[in-house]
Design an enzyme around this catalytic site. Structure first.
Site, PDB file in Angstrom:
ATOM      1  N   ASP A 255       2.956  -4.519   8.131  1.00 60.26           N
ATOM      2  CA  ASP A 255       1.790  -3.640   7.894  1.00 60.26           C
ATOM      3  C   ASP A 255       0.636  -4.234   8.192  1.00 60.26           C
ATOM      4  O   ASP A 255       0.110  -5.282   7.308  1.00 60.26           O
ATOM      5  CB  ASP A 255       1.695  -2.944   6.586  1.00 60.26           C
ATOM      6  CG  ASP A 255       0.479  -2.265   6.139  1.00 60.26           C
ATOM      7  OD1 ASP A 255      -0.353  -2.497   6.812  1.00 60.26           O
ATOM      8  OD2 ASP A 255       0.435  -1.540   5.237  1.00 60.26           O
TER       9      ASP A 255
ATOM     10  N   GLN B  68      -4.632  -5.113   7.125  1.00 57.35           N
ATOM     11  CA  GLN B  68      -5.677  -5.795   6.681  1.00 57.35           C
ATOM     12  C   GLN B  68      -5.438  -6.971   7.192  1.00 57.35           C
ATOM     13  O   GLN B  68      -6.242  -8.107   6.767  1.00 57.35           O
ATOM     14  CB  GLN B  68      -5.641  -6.029   5.122  1.00 57.35           C
ATOM     15  CG  GLN B  68      -5.790  -4.686   4.520  1.00 57.35           C
ATOM     16  CD  GLN B  68      -7.341  -4.187   4.559  1.00 57.35           C
ATOM     17  OE1 GLN B  68      -8.106  -4.867   4.665  1.00 57.35           O
ATOM     18  NE2 GLN B  68      -7.248  -2.816   3.892  1.00 57.35           N
TER      19      GLN B  68
ATOM     20  N   CYS C  19      -4.819   2.474  -3.553  1.00 56.59           N
ATOM     21  CA  CYS C  19      -3.651   3.125  -2.910  1.00 56.59           C
ATOM     22  C   CYS C  19      -2.460   2.210  -3.378  1.00 56.59           C
ATOM     23  O   CYS C  19      -1.680   1.968  -2.294  1.00 56.59           O
ATOM     24  CB  CYS C  19      -3.821   3.584  -1.616  1.00 56.59           C
ATOM     25  SG  CYS C  19      -4.978   4.684  -1.418  1.00 56.59           S
TER      26      CYS C  19
ATOM     27  N   LYS D 285     -10.693  -0.009  10.777  1.00 61.52           N
ATOM     28  CA  LYS D 285     -10.704  -1.027   9.861  1.00 61.52           C
ATOM     29  C   LYS D 285     -11.251  -2.333  10.779  1.00 61.52           C
ATOM     30  O   LYS D 285     -11.371  -3.426  10.525  1.00 61.52           O
ATOM     31  CB  LYS D 285      -9.598  -1.498   9.015  1.00 61.52           C
ATOM     32  CG  LYS D 285      -9.158  -0.401   8.076  1.00 61.52           C
ATOM     33  CD  LYS D 285      -8.008  -0.804   7.125  1.00 61.52           C
ATOM     34  CE  LYS D 285      -7.201   0.047   6.331  1.00 61.52           C
ATOM     35  NZ  LYS D 285      -8.094   0.875   5.266  1.00 61.52           N
TER      36      LYS D 285
ATOM     37  N   HIS E  85       0.730  -1.335  -0.097  1.00 60.21           N
ATOM     38  CA  HIS E  85      -0.170   0.058   0.034  1.00 60.21           C
ATOM     39  C   HIS E  85       0.953   1.189  -0.095  1.00 60.21           C
ATOM     40  O   HIS E  85       1.988   1.220   0.578  1.00 60.21           O
ATOM     41  CB  HIS E  85      -0.829  -0.060   1.357  1.00 60.21           C
ATOM     42  CG  HIS E  85      -1.929   1.061   1.269  1.00 60.21           C
ATOM     43  ND1 HIS E  85      -1.710   2.277   1.851  1.00 60.21           N
ATOM     44  CD2 HIS E  85      -3.170   0.866   1.110  1.00 60.21           C
ATOM     45  CE1 HIS E  85      -2.728   2.874   1.784  1.00 60.21           C
ATOM     46  NE2 HIS E  85      -3.618   2.216   1.346  1.00 60.21           N
TER      47      HIS E  85
END
Ligand code: C6P
Length: 408
Positions: free
Chosen positions: A199, A202, A363, A225, A122
């Site tokens: 990261d 998600q 993104c 999220k 991302h």
């Protein structure tokens, strides 16, 4: 027993209509909806406890500070951290990664050093490293993504070497639905004396996460999220690494002593929390984590995997559809294209039926280029989505395919 109907009743927004149709919310990778418990936690904070934290000695300040620190403990426990000293509240994944890129990167990177990323990052795990390497003379290397959406680990072995100072990688892709073997990358990084940043934007909302098991040095995620409010997220870092880092932002509460020409820093994690933080939002994130733990992240993962597999199978039946990413081990994300349909037109058409999906580059411009397209449509599922919603989505996509096909 995982009862989706009961879960849905706890999310007020899922009861609304859009364009006269029941809302089918399939844009969860962008942001999740919020359960009543999180909304109530925000209201209760503002109605009963609101004060600035870590500053006052009056009752409200003490209550607010205690609730904020309790939220820190909850989030740390949720990701398997040994304790909360390495848990820094930020605005979200983007700010967390920028924190590392500035506070660790500027101090530790030199000309000749390398940062190893992947082609599927991302922008928030790419642009901060571009800025950091441009400022320090270090350079970027990229682990390629194979055609099936997984990382080329042989190439990773070749790229990660003595010059590598940090490996940074998405845990789960917001486009391909791939879950990357970040634990293996962490081993490769450590064998070469480098650090590993994950990261988790998600992954934290969707999979059980244990930072100690992953063996990473930094883990970043966004509260909004994972059922929490916007404006809050976190960076977890190995405490001894955070100790050695310079501050990111200067200001109130991140200091121990301030003189006219120099200052000394507070202990971690406070050294990285300058100024008034998003107090209510952090407390709301604590409530979100309570909710996720009550459901159980194994159950959340199972539900999404089942639903994701069902959606993958159903969408595959649409004529000429291309679905991106691996066939197995996916998260609940479906990025796809139809030959005669522009992703933005598809989103608009689905919106008319009350179905929210996202379209664009998500993104991830380099990855989208790697896929050889300008954009994709993306449906992303969460713990409250149902097979009926998948059916409504696939039926609407099929109608759109026929509608646009007629003009082709
Ligand atoms: N992806 C999506 O629709 P922030 O904006 O800081 O909360 O999260 C950034 C981010 C970082 N890493 C990954 C893997 C992400 O998916 C995201 C956010 C959203 O896919 C918005 S672009």
């Amino acid at each position: 027993m995982y009862d989706v109907a009961e879960i849905r009743r706890e999310f007020p927004i899922l009861g609304r209509e859009v364009n006269g149709k029941p809302l089918v919310y399939l844009d969860n990778a962008a942001t999740s909806q919020k359960p009543r418990r999180v909304i109530d936690a925000l209201t209760e904070h503002y109605e009963q406890h609101n004060a600035n934290i870590k500053r006052g000695v009056h009752r409200l300040a003490e209550e607010s500070t205690a609730a904020y620190e309790e939220a820190r403990e909850k989030v740390a426990r949720f990701i398997g951290a040994a304790d909360a000293t390495g848990l820094v509240f930020t605005r979200g994944t983007t700010e967390s990664i920028n924190l590392v890129a500035y506070a660790w990167g500027r101090k530790n990177l030199r000309e000749g050093d390398e940062i190893v990323l992947t082609e599927s990052e991302h922008h928030s795990n790419l642009v901060p490293w571009q800025i950091a390497t441009q400022a320090t003379g270090a350079r970027l290397r990229f682990i390629p993504v194979r055609d099936d959406g997984t990382l080329d680990l042989n190439e990773a072995e070749r790229l990660i070497g003595p010059k590598t100072k940090l490996v940074a990688c998405i845990h789960a892709s917001n486009v391909l639905a791939t879950v990357n073997t970040v634990g293996r990358l962490a081993e490769m990084a450590h064998e070469n004396g480098a650090l590993m940043l994950v990261d988790g934007a998600q992954s934290a909302p969707h999979l059980p996460v244990d930072v100690q098991e992953l063996g990473c040095d930094f883990f970043a995620a966004s509260g909004h999220k994972m059922l929490g409010p916007t404006g809050v997220g976190f960076l977890w870092g190995q405490p001894e690494i955070l100790e050695e880092m310079d501050p990111f932002l200067g200001g109130g509460e991140m200091i121990r002593e301030v003189h006219l020409y120099h200052s000394t820093w507070n202990d971690i994690p406070h050294k990285f929390e300058a100024g008034t933080m998003n107090v209510a939002q952090a407390i709301g994130l604590g409530a979100a984590v309570d909710y996720l733990e009550d459901l159980g992240m194994e159950s959340v993962r199972e539900h999404e995997q089942r639903l994701g597999e069902y959606a993958y199978r159903r969408l595959s039946e649409v004529e000429d559809v291309t679905i991106y990413g691996p066939e197995d081990g996916r998260t609940g994300i479906l990025s796809f294209n139809l030959p005669e349909v522009h992703p933005h037109d598809l989103s608009q058409l689905l919106d008319e039926e009350g179905i929210a999906i996202r379209s664009g580059h998500h993104c991830c411009q380099p990855l989208i280029r790697r896929l050889g397209v300008a954009a994709t449509s993306r449906a992303s599922f969460y713990l409250y989505n149902t097979e009926e919603e998948v059916d409504a989505f696939v039926a609407a996509v099929t109608r759109a395919r026929e509608f646009f096909g007629a003009f082709a």
